[in-house]
Design a protein around this motif. Structure first.
Motif, PDB file in Angstrom:
ATOM      1  N   THR A  59       0.836  -1.200   0.000  1.00  0.00           N
ATOM      2  CA  THR A  59       0.000   0.000   0.000  1.00  0.00           C
ATOM      3  C   THR A  59       0.870   1.249   0.000  1.00  0.00           C
ATOM      4  O   THR A  59       0.580   2.231  -0.693  1.00  0.00           O
ATOM      5  CB  THR A  59      -0.938  -0.006   1.236  1.00  0.00           C
ATOM      6  N   TYR A  60       1.942   1.222   0.751  1.00  0.00           N
ATOM      7  CA  TYR A  60       2.889   2.350   0.767  1.00  0.00           C
ATOM      8  C   TYR A  60       3.546   2.509  -0.607  1.00  0.00           C
ATOM      9  O   TYR A  60       3.683   3.634  -1.111  1.00  0.00           O
ATOM     10  CB  TYR A  60       3.951   2.104   1.830  1.00  0.00           C
ATOM     11  N   LYS A  61       3.922   1.374  -1.213  1.00  0.00           N
ATOM     12  CA  LYS A  61       4.533   1.418  -2.552  1.00  0.00           C
ATOM     13  C   LYS A  61       3.552   1.972  -3.576  1.00  0.00           C
ATOM     14  O   LYS A  61       3.935   2.689  -4.509  1.00  0.00           O
ATOM     15  CB  LYS A  61       5.004   0.021  -2.960  1.00  0.00           C
ATOM     16  N   LEU A  62       2.266   1.629  -3.397  1.00  0.00           N
ATOM     17  CA  LEU A  62       1.227   2.168  -4.283  1.00  0.00           C
ATOM     18  C   LEU A  62       1.177   3.688  -4.183  1.00  0.00           C
ATOM     19  O   LEU A  62       1.100   4.391  -5.205  1.00  0.00           O
ATOM     20  CB  LEU A  62      -0.133   1.561  -3.911  1.00  0.00           C
ATOM     21  N   GLN A  63       1.219   4.204  -2.976  1.00  0.00           N
ATOM     22  CA  GLN A  63       1.224   5.658  -2.775  1.00  0.00           C
ATOM     23  C   GLN A  63       2.427   6.296  -3.474  1.00  0.00           C
ATOM     24  O   GLN A  63       2.317   7.323  -4.140  1.00  0.00           O
ATOM     25  CB  GLN A  63       1.286   5.978  -1.280  1.00  0.00           C
ATOM     26  N   LYS A  64       3.583   5.666  -3.313  1.00  0.00           N
ATOM     27  CA  LYS A  64       4.814   6.233  -3.868  1.00  0.00           C
ATOM     28  C   LYS A  64       4.822   6.204  -5.392  1.00  0.00           C
ATOM     29  O   LYS A  64       5.360   7.112  -6.040  1.00  0.00           O
ATOM     30  CB  LYS A  64       6.030   5.447  -3.335  1.00  0.00           C
ATOM     31  N   LYS A  65       4.231   5.149  -5.962  1.00  0.00           N
ATOM     32  CA  LYS A  65       4.246   5.007  -7.418  1.00  0.00           C
ATOM     33  C   LYS A  65       3.151   5.800  -8.118  1.00  0.00           C
ATOM     34  O   LYS A  65       3.202   6.033  -9.320  1.00  0.00           O
ATOM     35  CB  LYS A  65       4.135   3.522  -7.808  1.00  0.00           C
ATOM     36  N   SER A  66       2.133   6.194  -7.381  1.00  0.00           N
ATOM     37  CA  SER A  66       1.022   6.939  -7.978  1.00  0.00           C
ATOM     38  C   SER A  66       1.464   8.360  -8.341  1.00  0.00           C
ATOM     39  O   SER A  66       2.332   8.945  -7.678  1.00  0.00           O
ATOM     40  CB  SER A  66      -0.161   7.011  -7.011  1.00  0.00           C
ATOM     41  N   GLU A  67       0.864   8.893  -9.392  1.00  0.00           N
ATOM     42  CA  GLU A  67       1.143  10.281  -9.761  1.00  0.00           C
ATOM     43  C   GLU A  67       0.748  11.201  -8.611  1.00  0.00           C
ATOM     44  O   GLU A  67       1.405  12.197  -8.344  1.00  0.00           O
ATOM     45  CB  GLU A  67       0.378  10.650 -11.032  1.00  0.00           C
ATOM     46  N   ASP A  68      -0.348  10.826  -7.968  1.00  0.00           N
ATOM     47  CA  ASP A  68      -0.788  11.572  -6.793  1.00  0.00           C
ATOM     48  C   ASP A  68      -0.289  10.826  -5.556  1.00  0.00           C
ATOM     49  O   ASP A  68      -0.745   9.730  -5.245  1.00  0.00           O
ATOM     50  CB  ASP A  68      -2.323  11.666  -6.779  1.00  0.00           C
ATOM     51  N   LYS A  69       0.678  11.411  -4.859  1.00  0.00           N
ATOM     52  CA  LYS A  69       1.301  10.760  -3.711  1.00  0.00           C
ATOM     53  C   LYS A  69       0.333  10.569  -2.544  1.00  0.00           C
ATOM     54  O   LYS A  69       0.618   9.836  -1.606  1.00  0.00           O
ATOM     55  CB  LYS A  69       2.518  11.563  -3.237  1.00  0.00           C
ATOM     56  N   PHE A  70      -0.800  11.244  -2.606  1.00  0.00           N
ATOM     57  CA  PHE A  70      -1.806  11.118  -1.550  1.00  0.00           C
ATOM     58  C   PHE A  70      -3.054  10.427  -2.093  1.00  0.00           C
ATOM     59  O   PHE A  70      -4.167  10.711  -1.673  1.00  0.00           O
ATOM     60  CB  PHE A  70      -2.149  12.489  -0.974  1.00  0.00           C
ATOM     61  N   PHE A  71      -2.847   9.508  -3.039  1.00  0.00           N
ATOM     62  CA  PHE A  71      -3.949   8.828  -3.725  1.00  0.00           C
ATOM     63  C   PHE A  71      -4.947   8.211  -2.752  1.00  0.00           C
ATOM     64  O   PHE A  71      -6.152   8.455  -2.819  1.00  0.00           O
ATOM     65  CB  PHE A  71      -3.380   7.760  -4.673  1.00  0.00           C
ATOM     66  N   ILE A  72      -4.460   7.381  -1.805  1.00  0.00           N
ATOM     67  CA  ILE A  72      -5.361   6.673  -0.888  1.00  0.00           C
ATOM     68  C   ILE A  72      -6.022   7.660   0.064  1.00  0.00           C
ATOM     69  O   ILE A  72      -7.226   7.572   0.330  1.00  0.00           O
ATOM     70  CB  ILE A  72      -4.608   5.574  -0.114  1.00  0.00           C
ATOM     71  N   ASN A  73      -5.249   8.600   0.580  1.00  0.00           N
ATOM     72  CA  ASN A  73      -5.810   9.602   1.497  1.00  0.00           C
ATOM     73  C   ASN A  73      -6.965  10.347   0.851  1.00  0.00           C
ATOM     74  O   ASN A  73      -8.024  10.548   1.467  1.00  0.00           O
ATOM     75  CB  ASN A  73      -4.726  10.598   1.915  1.00  0.00           C
ATOM     76  N   LYS A  74      -6.772  10.756  -0.397  1.00  0.00           N
ATOM     77  CA  LYS A  74      -7.824  11.509  -1.102  1.00  0.00           C
ATOM     78  C   LYS A  74      -9.023  10.623  -1.429  1.00  0.00           C
ATOM     79  O   LYS A  74     -10.172  11.073  -1.360  1.00  0.00           O
ATOM     80  CB  LYS A  74      -7.250  12.131  -2.377  1.00  0.00           C
ATOM     81  N   LEU A  75      -8.744   9.367  -1.779  1.00  0.00           N
ATOM     82  CA  LEU A  75      -9.827   8.430  -2.109  1.00  0.00           C
ATOM     83  C   LEU A  75     -10.728   8.201  -0.898  1.00  0.00           C
ATOM     84  O   LEU A  75     -11.967   8.247  -1.012  1.00  0.00           O
ATOM     85  CB  LEU A  75      -9.227   7.097  -2.577  1.00  0.00           C
ATOM     86  N   ILE A  76     -10.119   7.975   0.276  1.00  0.00           N
ATOM     87  CA  ILE A  76     -10.902   7.746   1.494  1.00  0.00           C
ATOM     88  C   ILE A  76     -11.625   9.021   1.903  1.00  0.00           C
ATOM     89  O   ILE A  76     -12.775   8.980   2.373  1.00  0.00           O
ATOM     90  CB  ILE A  76      -9.993   7.229   2.626  1.00  0.00           C
ATOM     91  N   LEU A  77     -10.988  10.160   1.720  1.00  0.00           N
ATOM     92  CA  LEU A  77     -11.632  11.441   2.041  1.00  0.00           C
ATOM     93  C   LEU A  77     -12.874  11.657   1.176  1.00  0.00           C
ATOM     94  O   LEU A  77     -13.931  12.058   1.668  1.00  0.00           O
ATOM     95  CB  LEU A  77     -10.649  12.593   1.848  1.00  0.00           C
ATOM     96  N   GLU A  78     -12.763  11.366  -0.121  1.00  0.00           N
ATOM     97  CA  GLU A  78     -13.911  11.514  -1.032  1.00  0.00           C
ATOM     98  C   GLU A  78     -15.053  10.597  -0.620  1.00  0.00           C
ATOM     99  O   GLU A  78     -16.227  10.993  -0.637  1.00  0.00           O
ATOM    100  CB  GLU A  78     -13.478  11.198  -2.468  1.00  0.00           C
ATOM    101  N   SER A  79     -14.734   9.359  -0.252  1.00  0.00           N
ATOM    102  CA  SER A  79     -15.778   8.417   0.192  1.00  0.00           C
ATOM    103  C   SER A  79     -16.405   8.880   1.499  1.00  0.00           C
ATOM    104  O   SER A  79     -17.619   8.739   1.698  1.00  0.00           O
ATOM    105  CB  SER A  79     -15.175   7.018   0.395  1.00  0.00           C
ATOM    106  N   THR A  80     -15.596   9.435   2.390  1.00  0.00           N
ATOM    107  CA  THR A  80     -16.100   9.918   3.676  1.00  0.00           C
ATOM    108  C   THR A  80     -17.105  11.043   3.473  1.00  0.00           C
ATOM    109  O   THR A  80     -18.138  11.105   4.163  1.00  0.00           O
ATOM    110  CB  THR A  80     -14.933  10.401   4.564  1.00  0.00           C
ATOM    111  N   LYS A  81     -16.828  11.926   2.530  1.00  0.00           N
ATOM    112  CA  LYS A  81     -17.724  13.062   2.281  1.00  0.00           C
ATOM    113  C   LYS A  81     -19.077  12.614   1.722  1.00  0.00           C
ATOM    114  O   LYS A  81     -20.056  13.359   1.794  1.00  0.00           O
ATOM    115  CB  LYS A  81     -17.054  14.043   1.316  1.00  0.00           C
ATOM    116  N   LYS A  82     -19.136  11.406   1.179  1.00  0.00           N
ATOM    117  CA  LYS A  82     -20.385  10.890   0.602  1.00  0.00           C
ATOM    118  C   LYS A  82     -21.196  10.073   1.613  1.00  0.00           C
ATOM    119  O   LYS A  82     -22.295   9.609   1.301  1.00  0.00           O
ATOM    120  CB  LYS A  82     -20.080  10.022  -0.622  1.00  0.00           C
ATOM    121  N   ILE A  83     -20.653   9.871   2.814  1.00  0.00           N
ATOM    122  CA  ILE A  83     -21.354   9.062   3.826  1.00  0.00           C
ATOM    123  C   ILE A  83     -22.656   9.744   4.227  1.00  0.00           C
ATOM    124  O   ILE A  83     -22.702  10.940   4.491  1.00  0.00           O
ATOM    125  CB  ILE A  83     -20.451   8.848   5.066  1.00  0.00           C
ATOM    126  N   ASN A  84     -23.719   8.955   4.273  1.00  0.00           N
ATOM    127  CA  ASN A  84     -25.045   9.466   4.639  1.00  0.00           C
ATOM    128  C   ASN A  84     -25.536   8.700   5.859  1.00  0.00           C
ATOM    129  O   ASN A  84     -25.978   7.557   5.763  1.00  0.00           O
ATOM    130  CB  ASN A  84     -26.009   9.297   3.463  1.00  0.00           C
TER     131      ASN A  84
END
Length: 397
Positions: A59-84
């Motif tokens: 998972t750490y390697k995924l973050q490092k290899k992604s163009e967006d270094k905060f890929f997972i953080n942003k993905l979870i944040l987006e899902s959190t904002k949609k929680i109802n």
């Protein structure tokens, strides 16, 4: 959201005014705007590697290899904002020290464990890779460092290929998992979870026991240096219980003398105090067995069985609510060429059978599957026992 006073009420006022004044009619429309009322606020704490060393995970390697270094953080944040969810609202403001203790609850999504398992069947030119991710949705009080609720989540993906996956291929598959499975299930769990700042009852797995038959298979299949093997079984079982029944599960601790879990939050390490569950689950892995079911000149079919005992008790009341032996079986087909090497890779099928058992058990409190129960248990009055279990789960919500 808004509502309008009913027309009958306003019609009476209009007629009254008309009769009194005998002049112009005035029509009034008053709209009252209301917003959702939340009794609880959770402060968003983001994604965490829990107690893991990040650099040792894919998972750490995924973050490092992604163009967006905060890929997972942003993905979870987006899902959190949609929680109802009507039982809480999520605040993205910094936690202030002057607010009350009840308003200092923090939500963190923590990666608890990450496993990459693979088996190879050279004779069939086949490799199976299993990526297993264990998470915990942790809600803790920042002032007291006390665990309020913990929701385990296990995600598994199986990939079949002709040869072992490369590191880059694993990272690519891992990204798909976070996008298509981890993020949606995280949101689904929190959409359906009823949060309270305090729970009167809690449930958790407090014992994992390996009987001799099970030990023989487990010792062959796991690293003997791994002192947290029982954790794997507890987390997997707890994940199915939580997901299918919308309940929090107190984290399993192999060493019950330690009542904390370690968590990285806002670049600091916190030891979160764990409460003792009111309802204890004892999970006994009794053993595994494979049986030849059907054979031809080309291939053969084998039945892979898993056997457990599940006991659910309330120690303080000296009550036993459930104590049953259960089994599950799956049918696996091999080519004749693969049979000679079967013992080197068949653990993965025993594990598949076991996880299906965990899933089916946890579903019986939602809807009783009489066909599965008939094959899984010799127990009597099983419908009444699962009804009682559902009552316990409700008490823990």
């Amino acid at each position: 959201y808004f509502f309008i006073f009913n027309h009958l009420f306003w019609f009476k006022i209009i007629v009254y005014n008309n009769n009194m004044i005998k002049k112009t009619l005035f029509f009034f429309l008053i709209t009252f705007f209301t917003t959702k009322s939340y009794s609880n606020t959770l402060h968003y704490g983001g994604f965490s590697f829990g107690s893991l060393i990040p650099e040792k995970t894919y998972t750490y390697k995924l973050q490092k290899k992604s163009e967006d270094k905060f890929f997972i953080n942003k993905l979870i944040l987006e899902s959190t904002k949609k929680i109802n969810n009507n039982s809480f609202k999520i605040s993205y403001d910094l936690l202030e020290s002057d607010i009350s203790e009840d308003d200092q609850n923090v939500l963190v999504f923590a990666l608890d464990n990450e496993y990459i398992n693979f088996i190879s069947i050279p004779s069939d030119n086949l490799t199976r890779t299993d990526i297993v991710l264990n998470f915990n949705i942790i809600i803790f009080n920042a002032k007291s460092n006390f665990l309020v609720a913990s929701i385990p989540l296990e995600i598994t993906k199986t990939i079949n290929s002709q040869k072992n996956l490369t590191k880059n291929q694993i990272i690519k598959e891992l990204k798909k998992m976070y996008l298509n499975e981890v993020s949606p299930r995280y949101k689904m769990l929190l959409d359906n979870f009823t949060f309270k700042s305090k729970y009167n009852n809690r449930i958790g797995i407090t014992k994992v026991i390996f009987e001799d038959n099970a030990k023989n298979y487990i010792e062959k299949s796991f690293d003997k240096k791994d002192i947290f093997i029982k954790n794997r079984f507890a987390k997997s079982f707890g994940s199915f219980l939580a997901f299918n029944n919308n309940i929090a599960v107190v984290p399993y601790k192999e060493d019950r003398t330690s009542n904390t879990i370690r968590l990285t939050y806002q670049d600091t390490t916190k030891d979160i105090k764990i409460p003792s569950p009111d309802y204890h689950i004892y999970l006994t892995i009794r053993g595994f067995k494979s049986v030849l079911f059907k054979e031809s000149n080309i291939d053969s079919q084998w039945i892979y069985g898993s056997f457990v005992n599940i006991e659910i008790i309330q120690p303080e009341m000296e009550k036993v609510y459930f104590n049953e032996n259960l089994k599950n079986a799956i049918n696996i087909e091999f080519s004749k060429r693969a049979i000679e090497n079967k013992s080197s890779f068949e653990w993965i099928f025993f594990n598949d059978s076991l996880k299906m058992l965990f899933d089916q058990f946890s579903l019986q409190t939602i809807k009783l599957d009489k066909k599965w129960l008939k094959s899984a248990s010799k127990g009597k009055k099983m419908s009444q026992k699962f009804k009682k279990l559902n009552e316990i789960y409700i008490k823990c919500k």
